[in-house]
Design an enzyme around this catalytic site. Structure first.
Site, PDB file in Angstrom:
ATOM      1  N   SER A 172      -5.349  -3.818   1.405  1.00 14.71           N
ATOM      2  CA  SER A 172      -5.832  -5.172   1.100  1.00 14.71           C
ATOM      3  C   SER A 172      -4.660  -6.138   1.479  1.00 14.71           C
ATOM      4  O   SER A 172      -4.373  -6.789   0.548  1.00 14.71           O
ATOM      5  CB  SER A 172      -6.282  -5.408  -0.490  1.00 14.71           C
ATOM      6  OG  SER A 172      -6.975  -6.385  -0.597  1.00 14.71           O
ATOM      7  N   GLU A 173      -4.343  -6.317   2.459  1.00 13.38           N
ATOM      8  CA  GLU A 173      -3.318  -7.004   2.885  1.00 13.38           C
ATOM      9  C   GLU A 173      -3.271  -8.623   2.674  1.00 13.38           C
ATOM     10  O   GLU A 173      -2.206  -9.093   2.160  1.00 13.38           O
ATOM     11  CB  GLU A 173      -3.073  -7.075   4.391  1.00 13.38           C
ATOM     12  CG  GLU A 173      -2.473  -5.542   5.010  1.00 13.38           C
ATOM     13  CD  GLU A 173      -3.489  -4.314   5.025  1.00 13.38           C
ATOM     14  OE1 GLU A 173      -4.722  -4.744   4.938  1.00 13.38           O
ATOM     15  OE2 GLU A 173      -3.075  -3.581   5.468  1.00 13.38           O
ATOM     16  N   PHE A 197       2.302  -1.365   8.626  1.00 16.79           N
ATOM     17  CA  PHE A 197       2.579  -1.701  10.302  1.00 16.79           C
ATOM     18  C   PHE A 197       2.347  -3.027  10.552  1.00 16.79           C
ATOM     19  O   PHE A 197       1.521  -3.817   9.902  1.00 16.79           O
ATOM     20  CB  PHE A 197       1.648  -0.777  10.981  1.00 16.79           C
ATOM     21  CG  PHE A 197       1.705   0.672  11.069  1.00 16.79           C
ATOM     22  CD1 PHE A 197       2.609   1.303  12.124  1.00 16.79           C
ATOM     23  CD2 PHE A 197       1.138   1.376   9.892  1.00 16.79           C
ATOM     24  CE1 PHE A 197       2.785   2.839  11.829  1.00 16.79           C
ATOM     25  CE2 PHE A 197       1.490   2.799   9.811  1.00 16.79           C
ATOM     26  CZ  PHE A 197       2.125   3.531  11.007  1.00 16.79           C
ATOM     27  N   ASP A 255       1.213  -4.627  12.771  1.00 19.81           N
ATOM     28  CA  ASP A 255       0.085  -4.921  13.455  1.00 19.81           C
ATOM     29  C   ASP A 255      -1.153  -5.304  12.275  1.00 19.81           C
ATOM     30  O   ASP A 255      -2.222  -5.998  12.786  1.00 19.81           O
ATOM     31  CB  ASP A 255      -0.596  -3.372  13.927  1.00 19.81           C
ATOM     32  CG  ASP A 255       0.604  -2.751  15.028  1.00 19.81           C
ATOM     33  OD1 ASP A 255       0.375  -2.724  16.232  1.00 19.81           O
ATOM     34  OD2 ASP A 255       1.377  -2.321  14.376  1.00 19.81           O
ATOM     35  N   HIS A 295      -0.981   0.347  16.203  1.00 21.10           N
ATOM     36  CA  HIS A 295       0.062   0.708  15.131  1.00 21.10           C
ATOM     37  C   HIS A 295       1.736   0.632  16.005  1.00 21.10           C
ATOM     38  O   HIS A 295       2.423   1.461  15.569  1.00 21.10           O
ATOM     39  CB  HIS A 295      -0.200   2.061  14.778  1.00 21.10           C
ATOM     40  CG  HIS A 295      -1.035   2.025  13.739  1.00 21.10           C
ATOM     41  ND1 HIS A 295      -2.580   2.070  14.031  1.00 21.10           N
ATOM     42  CD2 HIS A 295      -1.171   2.475  12.193  1.00 21.10           C
ATOM     43  CE1 HIS A 295      -3.147   2.131  12.740  1.00 21.10           C
ATOM     44  NE2 HIS A 295      -2.232   2.231  11.746  1.00 21.10           N
ATOM     45  N   GLU A 350       0.651  -1.256  -0.020  1.00 23.25           N
ATOM     46  CA  GLU A 350       0.069   0.036   0.015  1.00 23.25           C
ATOM     47  C   GLU A 350       0.807   1.382   0.075  1.00 23.25           C
ATOM     48  O   GLU A 350       1.571   1.458   1.007  1.00 23.25           O
ATOM     49  CB  GLU A 350      -0.739   0.066   1.468  1.00 23.25           C
ATOM     50  CG  GLU A 350      -1.879  -1.037   1.371  1.00 23.25           C
ATOM     51  CD  GLU A 350      -2.348  -1.420   2.994  1.00 23.25           C
ATOM     52  OE1 GLU A 350      -1.752  -0.790   3.668  1.00 23.25           O
ATOM     53  OE2 GLU A 350      -2.726  -2.482   2.938  1.00 23.25           O
TER      54      GLU A 350
END
Lengths: 323, 334, 386
Positions: free
Chosen positions: B69-70, B93, B95, B139, B29
């Protein structure tokens, strides 16, 4: 029908091979020769063979937990498969993967995948490789009506559109995700409507007949190989058996099970081809007998083969090189 | 050779590897940023600037900006790696691993084993880690234990600019999937970094300070804190060895044990909640394999068993401090 | 008032009888040193030149010899402590000076002592430049002015290996260091990596610098290169100094050492091989090991070292040198008595005009391990041939 006689023979041979192979898996499973659990592809043969018919070894497919049919349709060796399903050292994956993880990268088979919705993102990546390397090849992501409810699949559909990669999403709608129907689990009616929401063309195809599947796939290939972006097929078909081998299917009525068999793609193919006088009864019988022999040999070989050796195989192949 | 920051070291590693091998692509991203917008495309080089200047040099084909959209990012990177590219995927991140962990631990990490050695997945997943930036609970985490426990993954945690470059180049050239964790709080840290590409082999600990009375093992952003504690202890004549394993998988057990054999005392510092942390892992390993060397109990200095808090005073209290490390060391010295 | 004046005078008098023992500055970049071992205890007498204390610098440990004779009264910096260059390590005086006076001296020193902020970059700092030499980019350092000495380092080393010699040499004249192809800050591709390739690259760099009438000093592989270069250009060099050189008759090259350095991947693998360079293996610091490990990690280094190694061990790669020794200019050979890398050359077979000096208690790095003796021997030889 624009298929040659050789092509028709190949189509029938592949579908019949899946049929015989899967019936034999059921039998060997019941006999206690197959560890764990396994999902067979009975009833859906026309889907896999129709989709993979025009693909080469350089095109990729990503499969599902019900992946034997996809493997066979892609040309993966059935003896290596049977060895793997029985957990033998000489299996395609050295007995490390089993029924749900058969892979054969040399055949463009990126692996059966036991996570529902697992393959579509991976197929997008395989398609990205084809785009960047300008190979003209495609990637096909198989998932089911169950997978169509997974977030990973929506992400993959969207990503494929954004990256404009040559990927074809195939949703095999066999009406059941595990024990629950698609009509219950699907918000809205059609998977295809969802796919179109991403701006992707999606055809709904009768998956109990080889010919329309193959023709739809030809259009999909023309689209993707023509750099027009991703394409999708919702292929409607029938799951003859349970979710897994041994599933008593208490959730399905006897009547439904019988009716499902009426949509058997194999006699349907044979009937159509015979009526058009393209292949003779003798030719069909010859194919069937050769297939029976192949599966017999595969099973005999797998039963006799050695299991992996814990002393050497347990910790091997975790990494290419660790430390 | 010149002084470079941690951030510049990462940028240089990415740039040099992309120049060296056209199969190396970046995907994630806002690596580029600004697609479809009215301003400059690619000006930012990522929210932290690791990718600064790369879009201009390598273009959109190799600097692939994705939707937020991991799962698709990691899944696509996995598929690309299986079919011959060498993708470097980014989770901005760490997270965010929660929404794509299946792709990492069920897919990427297992392909090679499940497929009987017939697959290679040369994939790097870069992610930023660490508290101290007032970025709150989603984060700020340091989740290396999560990855370290997964067979099939390698995990690198550079603690300085020299290691940042050498470990990233090794990660990109590695044929196995590598999780490469960038400590946000170290981005501005500076040291001498060779201009040429170089690789630091995985599983080789770095001994930052030699000592004979006590060993402190620390990871990532905890390394400078351990060094500060060691400098304080030195004022009282306490000779402390500071060891940074650099990678948590593989772990350089040999160097840790060798150091403990010499000093007889061990403090492990880990920016992580205590349970199933690397501190616990290393302490357990030493108790198992090096008990006979120990003159005192092993001390673990970790974060408390809480999420990362927001309020600055709470967050400062959350992170292991040099003073805490020093106190832990003193508590096991005679 | 007079009493106080008297007191001041007495303090001053006492102070002149107390001698501070200060952290020396070895090499251009040394800012501080760490005490490794005191050879004398408080109360011991020592003579000028006796080993007093082992000090670890960023590169290598070394022994500090007593700068004068005296008695060790107080150790200010214990083992493990780090002291800035010029800082107080210990105090020497005759026994009749009281402990109180010693204490007062120490506290006065420590109060007024300010470490030199630029201790690491004094006026002798090398001016660095890069020179294109036949497809190589060579890193060259220059310091001082006048009679010129060129220093060529050995296999897997770099110009910093001369750090303990540079200040002395830069004081007497001009000194030029060259990082060999594949080494230090020079480009890492060595191509063929043969002796004549390496010598040609160095020669081309010297052409660019327009150096003539210089003294050429080479260590180990650098010694063989220096011989080759001198044979190639017999008129160019005033004298030749070979420090533990490869290529002398009767000498050898330790294949295990070369393999150990080339194949060692991790710092810990390199340690035993680096220790082999010295008579006293304790001199090898973690920093030196890390420096070599860092060098080896750079792209292309391992390949280049392995190419050079293969040439070094190839049969007859130095044979032609041994046959041409008589053609060389005035030559000094400095050897360590415990050299495990190039062995013991047959010094009896060397030309009569050559001077051969063997430093005791030195391994393959006499210019590092016995730096002050080496510097004395070298400067007097250079001065004779200036």
């Amino acid at each position: 029908m624009q298929l040659s006689r050789d092509e028709l023979k190949r189509a029938y041979e592949r579908m019949f091979l899946i049929r015989v192979f899967e019936e034999r898996v059921e039998k060997e499973f019941s006999a206690g020769n197959i560890p764990g659990f396994t999902h067979v592809y009975l009833g859906q043969e026309a889907c896999a063979v129709g989709v993979c018919f025009e693909l080469t070894d350089e095109d990729y497919i990503g499969s599902t937990h019900r992946g034997h049919g996809h493997c066979i349709a892609k040309g993966v060796d059935v003896e290596g498969m049977m060895l793997e399903i029985m957990g033998k050292a000489s299996g395609l994956c050295g007995g490390k993967g089993g029924s749900m993880h058969i892979a054969d990268l040399k055949k463009g088979m990126l692996g059966a995948n036991a996570i529902v919705g697992g393959s579509p993102p991976i197929a997008v990546g395989a398609a990205l490789t084809q785009k960047l390397n300008k190979t003209g090849r495609v990637a096909v992501a198989f998932s089911g009506d169950g997978g169509a409810n997974q977030g990973t699949v929506f992400e993959a559909l969207n990503m494929a559109m954004v990256l404009h990669v040559p990927v074809i999403f195939v949703f095999e709608n066999n009406e059941y995700g595990e024990f629950t129907t698609q009509s219950y689990a699907c918000g809205g009616v059609h998977i295809a409507d969802r796919v179109r929401g991403f701006g992707m063309p999606c055809e709904v195809v009768d998956g109990t007949d080889f010919f329309p599947v193959r023709e739809a796939m030809q259009r999909a290939l023309e689209h993707t190989r023509g750099d027009k972006g991703p394409y999708a097929l919702e292929i409607q078909c029938k799951r003859f058996g349970g979710h897994y081998v041994g599933d008593p299917q208490v959730y399905r009525s006897e009547k439904e099970l019988v009716e499902a068999r009426a949509y058997d793609p194999i006699p349907r193919f044979r009937r159509a081809v015979s009526e058009a006088a393209l292949l003779s009864e003798a030719e069909f019988n010859e194919i069937e007998s050769a297939v029976q022999d192949r599966v017999d040999i595969a099973v005999q070989s797998a039963l006799a083969a050695l299991a992996p050796d814990p002393a050497t195989d347990l910790t091997k192949h975790v990494y290419v090189k660790y430390a | 050779m010149s002084k470079k920051t941690y951030l510049q070291a990462i940028n240089e590693a990415l740039r040099q590897e992309m120049r060296r091998d056209s199969k190396v692509i970046l995907i994630g991203e806002d690596l580029v940023g600004g697609h479809g917008a009215t301003g400059e495309v690619g000006g930012a080089g990522g929210p932290f600037g690791q990718m600064r200047g790369l879009y201009k040099e390598f273009g959109a084909d190799r600097m692939i900006d994705t939707p937020i959209s991991e799962s698709a990012i990691i899944g696509a990177a996995a598929g690309a790696a299986l079919t011959g590219l060498r993708p470097v995927a980014e989770l901005m991140f760490v997270d965010f691993v929660g929404v794509c962990f299946d792709q990492i631990f069920n897919q990427v990490a297992k392909f090679r084993y499940m497929f009987g050695g017939n697959a290679r997945t040369p994939l790097v997943i870069r992610a930023t880690i660490g508290a101290g930036k007032r970025a709150a609970a989603q984060h700020s985490q340091t989740l290396h234990p999560l990855f370290t426990m997964v067979p099939g993954l390698k995990v690198a945690m550079p603690s300085n600019p020299y290691d940042a470059k050498g470990l990233l180049i090794q990660a990109i050239r590695d044929d196995d999937p590598v999780i490469y964790l960038e400590s946000k709080s170290l981005f501005g840290m500076e040291c001498e970094v060779p201009d040429e590409p170089y690789r630091i082999p995985f599983g080789e600990a770095n001994i930052l300070r030699e000592g004979k009375d006590l060993t402190i093992v620390a990871l990532g952003a905890m390394v400078p804190r351990a060094e500060r504690a060691a400098a304080e202890l030195a004022k009282d004549g306490i000779s402390v060895e500071v060891l940074d394993p650099r990678t948590t998988s593989p772990l350089d057990e040999e160097s840790i044990l060798e150091s403990v054999k010499k000093t007889g005392r061990l403090v492990v510092v880990d920016e992580s909640p205590p349970r199933c942390s690397l501190a616990a892992d290393i302490a357990g390993m030493v108790a198992d394999k090096g008990f006979k060397f120990l003159k005192a109990p092993i001390k673990q200095v970790t974060c408390p068993h809480t999420p990362v808090p927001f309020a600055p005073i709470l967050e400062d209290a959350y992170l292991p401090s040099p003073t805490q490390i020093e106190m832990a060391a003193r508590s096991i010295l005679d | 008032m007079p009493e106080k004046e008297h007191g001041v005078a007495a303090e001053h008098l006492v102070a002149t009888l107390i001698t501070p023992i200060l952290m020396p500055k070895w090499g251009l970049s040394m800012e501080e040193g760490q005490i490794v071992h005191w050879w004398k205890s408080v109360g011991d007498r020592f003579a000028e030149g006796e080993d007093l204390v082992d000090i670890e610098t960023a590169k290598v440990n070394n022994v500090y010899e007593a700068p004068l004779s005296g008695m060790l009264r107080r150790i200010v910096a214990d083992v493990g402590e780090t002291v800035s260059v010029g800082g107080l390590m210990a105090v020497s005086s005759e026994p009749d000076i009281s402990d109180a006076d010693i204490d007062a001296f120490i506290s006065a020193f420590q109060e007024s002592f300010v470490p030199k902020a630029d201790a690491g970059s004094d006026s002798l700092a090398l001016t660095r430049s890069r020179i294109h030499a036949g497809g190589h980019e060579l890193e060259v350092g220059i310091a001082g002015e006048g009679d010129t000495v060129i220093l060529i380092h050995g296999f897997s080393s770099n110009s910093q290996s001369w750090d303990l010699n540079l200040p002395t040499l830069a004081q007497r004249g001009r000194v030029i260091t060259i990082d060999l192809p594949g080494h230090g800050a020079s480009s890492k591709d060595v191509r063929e990596g043969s002796l004549s390739d390496l010598a040609t690259a160095v020669g081309t760099a010297l052409d660019t610098l327009a150096v003539g009438g210089a003294h050429l000093v080479g260590h180990s592989l650098g010694g063989a290169i220096a011989m080759q270069l001198t044979l190639d250009r017999p008129d160019r060099f005033r004298s030749l100094v070979l420090v533990a050189p490869a290529g002398l008759p009767g000498g050898s090259v330790n294949r295990d050492f070369l393999d150990g350095i080339v194949d060692g991947q991790r710092a810990r693998d390199l340690k035993p091989w680096l220790e082999m360079l010295f008579h006293n293996p304790d001199l090898v610091s973690e920093e030196l090991i890390e420096e070599v490990a860092r060098y080896k990690r750079i792209d292309g280094v391992e390949e280049s070292l392995s190419v050079i190694r293969d040439h070094l061990v190839a049969n007859g790669s130095f044979g032609h040198l041994a046959n041409s020794l008589a053609a060389l200019p005035p030559t000094l050979v400095v050897l360590g008595d415990d050299d495990r890398i190039v062995g013991s050359p047959n010094t009896a077979g060397l030309p009569d005009s050559w001077r051969v000096i063997t430093l005791n208690g030195a391994g393959h790095m006499p210019h590092v391990e016995r730096a002050s003796e080496f510097n004395d021997v070298l400067t007097s030889f250079l001065d004779e041939n200036a």
